[in-house]
Design a protein around this motif. Structure first.
Motif, PDB file in Angstrom:
ATOM      1  N   LEU A   1       5.194   1.157  25.848  1.00  0.00           N
ATOM      2  CA  LEU A   1       4.969   1.465  24.438  1.00  0.00           C
ATOM      3  C   LEU A   1       5.193   2.950  24.183  1.00  0.00           C
ATOM      4  O   LEU A   1       4.686   3.800  24.918  1.00  0.00           O
ATOM      5  N   ILE A   2       5.943   3.270  23.117  1.00  0.00           N
ATOM      6  CA  ILE A   2       6.136   4.657  22.696  1.00  0.00           C
ATOM      7  C   ILE A   2       5.350   4.886  21.409  1.00  0.00           C
ATOM      8  O   ILE A   2       5.512   4.155  20.427  1.00  0.00           O
ATOM      9  N   VAL A   3       4.493   5.920  21.418  1.00  0.00           N
ATOM     10  CA  VAL A   3       3.700   6.294  20.251  1.00  0.00           C
ATOM     11  C   VAL A   3       4.181   7.655  19.766  1.00  0.00           C
ATOM     12  O   VAL A   3       4.297   8.597  20.556  1.00  0.00           O
ATOM     13  N   ALA A   4       4.465   7.780  18.467  1.00  0.00           N
ATOM     14  CA  ALA A   4       5.003   9.022  17.921  1.00  0.00           C
ATOM     15  C   ALA A   4       4.196   9.480  16.715  1.00  0.00           C
ATOM     16  O   ALA A   4       3.660   8.663  15.957  1.00  0.00           O
ATOM     17  N   ALA A   5       4.133  10.799  16.516  1.00  0.00           N
ATOM     18  CA  ALA A   5       3.469  11.389  15.360  1.00  0.00           C
ATOM     19  C   ALA A   5       4.399  11.344  14.155  1.00  0.00           C
ATOM     20  O   ALA A   5       5.613  11.495  14.281  1.00  0.00           O
ATOM     21  N   SER A   6       3.805  11.167  12.965  1.00  0.00           N
ATOM     22  CA  SER A   6       4.631  11.070  11.756  1.00  0.00           C
ATOM     23  C   SER A   6       5.129  12.429  11.273  1.00  0.00           C
ATOM     24  O   SER A   6       6.140  12.512  10.581  1.00  0.00           O
ATOM     25  N   GLY A   7       4.427  13.517  11.620  1.00  0.00           N
ATOM     26  CA  GLY A   7       4.835  14.849  11.170  1.00  0.00           C
ATOM     27  C   GLY A   7       3.853  15.454  10.188  1.00  0.00           C
ATOM     28  O   GLY A   7       2.994  14.749   9.627  1.00  0.00           O
ATOM     29  N   ASN A   8       3.977  16.754   9.942  1.00  0.00           N
ATOM     30  CA  ASN A   8       2.929  17.511   9.263  1.00  0.00           C
ATOM     31  C   ASN A   8       3.367  18.215   7.978  1.00  0.00           C
ATOM     32  O   ASN A   8       2.769  19.237   7.611  1.00  0.00           O
ATOM     33  N   GLU A   9       4.358  17.711   7.302  1.00  0.00           N
ATOM     34  CA  GLU A   9       4.796  18.343   6.053  1.00  0.00           C
ATOM     35  C   GLU A   9       4.184  17.708   4.805  1.00  0.00           C
ATOM     36  O   GLU A   9       4.375  18.186   3.696  1.00  0.00           O
ATOM     37  N   GLY A  10       3.481  16.608   4.985  1.00  0.00           N
ATOM     38  CA  GLY A  10       2.864  15.927   3.847  1.00  0.00           C
ATOM     39  C   GLY A  10       3.875  15.334   2.890  1.00  0.00           C
ATOM     40  O   GLY A  10       3.610  15.211   1.684  1.00  0.00           O
ATOM     41  N   GLU A  11       5.027  14.933   3.399  1.00  0.00           N
ATOM     42  CA  GLU A  11       6.113  14.465   2.537  1.00  0.00           C
ATOM     43  C   GLU A  11       6.553  13.059   2.899  1.00  0.00           C
ATOM     44  O   GLU A  11       6.404  12.601   4.034  1.00  0.00           O
ATOM     45  N   SER A  12       7.132  12.400   1.911  1.00  0.00           N
ATOM     46  CA  SER A  12       7.718  11.078   2.126  1.00  0.00           C
ATOM     47  C   SER A  12       9.138  11.229   2.653  1.00  0.00           C
ATOM     48  O   SER A  12       9.848  12.169   2.290  1.00  0.00           O
TER      49      SER A  12
ATOM     50  N   ILE B   1      -9.019  24.370  18.740  1.00  0.00           N
ATOM     51  CA  ILE B   1      -9.291  23.412  17.675  1.00  0.00           C
ATOM     52  C   ILE B   1      -8.104  23.436  16.723  1.00  0.00           C
ATOM     53  O   ILE B   1      -7.572  24.506  16.407  1.00  0.00           O
ATOM     54  N   GLY B   2      -7.644  22.276  16.320  1.00  0.00           N
ATOM     55  CA  GLY B   2      -6.436  22.236  15.502  1.00  0.00           C
ATOM     56  C   GLY B   2      -6.366  20.994  14.642  1.00  0.00           C
ATOM     57  O   GLY B   2      -7.231  20.106  14.704  1.00  0.00           O
ATOM     58  N   THR B   3      -5.326  20.944  13.830  1.00  0.00           N
ATOM     59  CA  THR B   3      -5.130  19.847  12.885  1.00  0.00           C
ATOM     60  C   THR B   3      -3.672  19.424  12.889  1.00  0.00           C
ATOM     61  O   THR B   3      -2.780  20.276  12.917  1.00  0.00           O
ATOM     62  N   GLY B   4      -3.433  18.132  12.882  1.00  0.00           N
ATOM     63  CA  GLY B   4      -2.069  17.636  12.822  1.00  0.00           C
ATOM     64  C   GLY B   4      -1.953  16.204  13.292  1.00  0.00           C
ATOM     65  O   GLY B   4      -2.849  15.672  13.963  1.00  0.00           O
ATOM     66  N   THR B   5      -0.849  15.561  12.938  1.00  0.00           N
ATOM     67  CA  THR B   5      -0.633  14.169  13.358  1.00  0.00           C
ATOM     68  C   THR B   5      -0.318  14.076  14.848  1.00  0.00           C
ATOM     69  O   THR B   5      -0.326  12.974  15.402  1.00  0.00           O
ATOM     70  N   SER B   6      -0.065  15.220  15.488  1.00  0.00           N
ATOM     71  CA  SER B   6       0.065  15.215  16.944  1.00  0.00           C
ATOM     72  C   SER B   6      -1.195  14.632  17.573  1.00  0.00           C
ATOM     73  O   SER B   6      -1.135  13.816  18.505  1.00  0.00           O
ATOM     74  N   ASP B   7      -2.354  15.068  17.062  1.00  0.00           N
ATOM     75  CA  ASP B   7      -3.625  14.560  17.576  1.00  0.00           C
ATOM     76  C   ASP B   7      -3.750  13.061  17.329  1.00  0.00           C
ATOM     77  O   ASP B   7      -4.251  12.316  18.179  1.00  0.00           O
ATOM     78  N   SER B   8      -3.290  12.617  16.156  1.00  0.00           N
ATOM     79  CA  SER B   8      -3.355  11.190  15.815  1.00  0.00           C
ATOM     80  C   SER B   8      -2.570  10.355  16.820  1.00  0.00           C
ATOM     81  O   SER B   8      -3.025   9.288  17.259  1.00  0.00           O
ATOM     82  N   ALA B   9      -1.386  10.838  17.176  1.00  0.00           N
ATOM     83  CA  ALA B   9      -0.560  10.115  18.149  1.00  0.00           C
ATOM     84  C   ALA B   9      -1.231  10.090  19.514  1.00  0.00           C
ATOM     85  O   ALA B   9      -1.186   9.073  20.227  1.00  0.00           O
ATOM     86  N   ALA B  10      -1.879  11.199  19.904  1.00  0.00           N
ATOM     87  CA  ALA B  10      -2.554  11.247  21.203  1.00  0.00           C
ATOM     88  C   ALA B  10      -3.720  10.267  21.249  1.00  0.00           C
ATOM     89  O   ALA B  10      -3.896   9.528  22.234  1.00  0.00           O
ATOM     90  N   PHE B  11      -4.544  10.236  20.186  1.00  0.00           N
ATOM     91  CA  PHE B  11      -5.659   9.289  20.153  1.00  0.00           C
ATOM     92  C   PHE B  11      -5.161   7.842  20.202  1.00  0.00           C
ATOM     93  O   PHE B  11      -5.753   6.989  20.870  1.00  0.00           O
ATOM     94  N   THR B  12      -4.079   7.569  19.501  1.00  0.00           N
ATOM     95  CA  THR B  12      -3.539   6.206  19.486  1.00  0.00           C
ATOM     96  C   THR B  12      -2.953   5.840  20.848  1.00  0.00           C
ATOM     97  O   THR B  12      -3.090   4.693  21.304  1.00  0.00           O
ATOM     98  N   SER B  13      -2.321   6.800  21.507  1.00  0.00           N
ATOM     99  CA  SER B  13      -1.811   6.557  22.867  1.00  0.00           C
ATOM    100  C   SER B  13      -2.961   6.239  23.810  1.00  0.00           C
ATOM    101  O   SER B  13      -2.862   5.346  24.666  1.00  0.00           O
ATOM    102  N   ALA B  14      -4.074   6.961  23.650  1.00  0.00           N
ATOM    103  CA  ALA B  14      -5.251   6.702  24.483  1.00  0.00           C
ATOM    104  C   ALA B  14      -5.834   5.325  24.199  1.00  0.00           C
ATOM    105  O   ALA B  14      -6.226   4.598  25.129  1.00  0.00           O
ATOM    106  N   ALA B  15      -5.888   4.948  22.917  1.00  0.00           N
ATOM    107  CA  ALA B  15      -6.382   3.618  22.567  1.00  0.00           C
ATOM    108  C   ALA B  15      -5.500   2.534  23.186  1.00  0.00           C
ATOM    109  O   ALA B  15      -5.990   1.505  23.673  1.00  0.00           O
TER     110      ALA B  15
END
Length: 423
Positions: A163-174, A229-243
């Motif tokens: 399984l490959i898990v990727a972050a969506s990115g941090n520009e807040g754009e569609s 301490i930081g903010t970004g979807t990078s963290d989201s991808a890491a948590f999901t990879s761990a899950a």
């Protein structure tokens, strides 16, 4: 991921709010990720960090070409910390008495395969991860350029049950989802804040399937044993990879799509998102709930689950997916069996038709002989010169089944789904 140093090297986990809302301690009673390797394709990993030591395997540096995947020693460049941060969110084990201090990852007994990526194509990095035992590949890095070899590498990973898990990115754009998040087969993840609502910097689009915590996340740093301490979807991808690692450890036979299925079927939403038609372009199906994904009775489902099958829209990608000889032989055997059934059915139908024709000829011959060419035959048999009705449709021909509706499209808000997840 935006990051800033934390003053104390012994930062306690009370600031790791994400572990609380994800009910990590309850999840750890079921699975800790033991036996699962998560590849982190990033800027390198500090294997000597106090909260990671022993959980980092030998990897590869695709920048320098050696097997030391440590980041560059540059404290001024926060980007060099990125890979260490992500690895700690996945497999950090803390330190001190009872591991009460430092960073604890969501899958603390998983192993990290560190892979240092230098930019550009990541095809070699993905294939290396697959060939060196990874079950999950965490990619909190991306590129805006589409390389054909990268698409093929993603297909290669899925074909080998990774399984490959990727972050969506941090520009807040569609429409700003970069690669690999754009590729079919990848699980793309956006970010939410402490209240469960979408983080304003989270990129969004139809590729987003899930969300995970993204704001004010405590993680390990570099050099030494620093914390950040930081903010970004990078963290989201890491948590999901761990899950995903937790699920893979408990259910080792699940495919990448079936792992994603468990995460999707147990995802939750904040009250403010009630009534959304899912998948939503920002939330996807909602935010991960690892404990529920581990414990709820969920059928395995199809091979790809909610993931888009690799090769969709690109037959060449499917051809280069690297399917094993065993898989090819199995598919060939199935095709041969279908062909054999077809010929058997065709033979039976042909014999029935020939038998009817012979019977008709015999009956006509007897009638002509008995009546010397005159008079009508018995009721139900055609007279000479009377047109025979055309044969009926082949009863063995199977009608084409209507295409089944995608069970993952346009689903109502899950009945269980309120943030934070319930235990």
């Amino acid at each position: 991921m935006a990051a800033a140093p934390i003053a104390s090297a012994d930062q306690t986990r009370r600031d790791q709010w994400a572990l609380g809302v994800l009910h990590a301690e309850s999840a750890w009673k079921v699975s800790t990720g033991k036996g699962v390797t998560v590849a982190v394709i990033d800027t390198g990993v500090n294997a000597e960090h106090l909260d990671l030591k022993g959980n980092v395997l030998k990897g590869k540096d695709f920048v320098d070409g050696d097997d030391d995947a440590s980041p560059e020693e540059s404290d001024s460049d926060l980007s060099t910390n990125h890979g260490t941060e992500m690895a700690s969110l996945i497999a950090g084990h803390g330190h001190g008495a009872g591991a009460a201090d430092g960073v604890m990852g969501l899958a603390p007994e998983a192993k990290i395969l560190p892979i240092r990526w230098g930019g550009g194509s990541f095809a070699e990095e993905i294939r290396y991860a697959v060939d060196h035992g990874a079950s999950v590949i965490s990619m909190s890095v991306s590129t805006s350029h589409e390389f054909p070899e990268d698409r093929a590498a993603v297909a290669y990973a899925i074909a080998h049950n990774v399984l490959i898990v990727a972050a969506s990115g941090n520009e807040g754009e569609s429409g700003q989802i970069d690669f690999p998040g754009e590729f079919p087969g990848v699980l793309t993840v956006g970010g939410v804040g402490r209240n469960g609502t979408i983080w304003e910097g989270s990129n969004y689009g139809p590729q987003v399937l899930l969300t995970a915590p993204a704001t004010d996340i405590v993680s390990a740093g570099w050099p030494g044993n620093k914390l950040r301490i930081g903010t970004g979807t990078s963290d989201s991808a890491a948590f999901t990879s761990a899950a995903a690692a937790l699920i893979k450890s408990k259910f080792p036979d699940l495919t990448p799509g079936q792992i994603a299925n468990r995460l999707v079927k147990t995802a939750v939403l904040p009250a403010s998102a009630k009534g959304l038609s899912l998948p939503d372009e920002k939330y996807g199906y909602g935010t991960i709930s690892p404990f529920a994904a581990l414990t709820q009775d969920i059928p395995a489902g199809s091979k790809y689950g909610p993931l888009v099958a690799p090769g969709s829209g690109s037959p060449s990608a499917a051809a280069s997916a690297g399917t094993s000889d065993t898989d090819s032989a199995t598919e060939k055997e199935k095709a041969d069996q279908k062909q054999m059934v077809f010929f058997v059915v065709l033979g039976v139908v042909s014999l029935v038709v020939i038998g009817l024709i012979v019977l008709l000829i015999v009956k006509l011959s007897r009638r002509n002989k008995d009546h010397n060419g005159g008079g009508g035959g018995p009721a139900g048999y055609p007279q000479y010169g009377q047109q025979v009705a055309p044969p009926q449709q082949n009863p063995y021909q199977q009608p084409v089944s209507p295409q089944q509706q995608n069970p993952y499209q346009q689903q109502p808000t899950p009945p269980h789904g309120q943030w934070p997840p319930q235990q």
